[in-house]
Design a protein around this motif. Structure first.
Motif, PDB file in Angstrom:
ATOM      1  N   TYR A   1      -6.542 -10.812  -7.007  1.00  0.00           N
ATOM      2  CA  TYR A   1      -7.002 -10.038  -8.476  1.00  0.00           C
ATOM      3  C   TYR A   1      -6.910 -10.905  -8.828  1.00  0.00           C
TER       4      TYR A   1
ATOM      5  N   THR B   1      -2.489  -1.390  -9.570  1.00  0.00           N
ATOM      6  CA  THR B   1      -3.838  -1.250  -9.521  1.00  0.00           C
ATOM      7  C   THR B   1      -4.784  -2.931 -11.236  1.00  0.00           C
ATOM      8  N   PRO B   2      -6.292  -2.542 -10.722  1.00  0.00           N
ATOM      9  CA  PRO B   2      -6.675  -3.594 -11.303  1.00  0.00           C
ATOM     10  C   PRO B   2      -6.474  -3.602 -13.114  1.00  0.00           C
TER      11      PRO B   2
ATOM     12  N   ARG C   1       1.088  -0.694   0.581  1.00  0.00           N
ATOM     13  CA  ARG C   1      -0.157   0.307  -0.169  1.00  0.00           C
ATOM     14  C   ARG C   1       0.726   1.314   0.167  1.00  0.00           C
TER      15      ARG C   1
ATOM     16  N   LYS D   1       4.086   3.434  -6.752  1.00  0.00           N
ATOM     17  CA  LYS D   1       3.042   3.061  -7.448  1.00  0.00           C
ATOM     18  C   LYS D   1       2.788   2.205  -7.125  1.00  0.00           C
TER      19      LYS D   1
END
Length: 109
Positions: free
Chosen positions: A68, A43-44, A36, A40
């Motif tokens: 994911y 992300t999905p 977290r 960077k």
């Protein structure tokens, strides 16, 4: 081919990989981190963009799959087995990334 390089904090290993491979004519590359607190974070959208994902350690793959799973069902994830022993653009890390990534992705350097 779109390749996403992933480490924990996107501080040393994955940005180095992005830099090393950014000018290869057959690749488009980005990097991200699983933490977290990453510079960077993954992300999905980044995972959907990637044709291949190169993680530095098995723990990174485990985190991605846990978080994911559905997005990764048809993605290739390569575990590069590169420990967190290097600073950004360390010459040994650069050479290791050239060799290991070229081998895993079947690329000429």
């Amino acid at each position: 081919m779109n390749v996403l390089f992933i480490c924990s904090r996107n501080q040393w290993r994955s940005p180095t990989a992005e830099q090393v491979w950014r000018y290869h004519p057959d690749l488009s590359v980005k990097s991200a981190g699983t933490s977290r607190n990453a510079r960077k974070p993954v992300t999905p959208a980044l995972l959907q963009w990637a044709d291949a994902i190169c993680v530095m350690e098995q723990k990174h793959k485990n985190r991605l799959v846990a978080e994911y799973h559905r997005l990764l069902e048809h993605k290739t994830i390569h575990v590069l087995d590169i420990a967190d022993d290097y600073q950004y653009m360390d010459p040994q890390l650069v050479e290791l990334l050239k060799d290991v990534v070229a081998h895993r992705l079947g690329l000429a350097i």
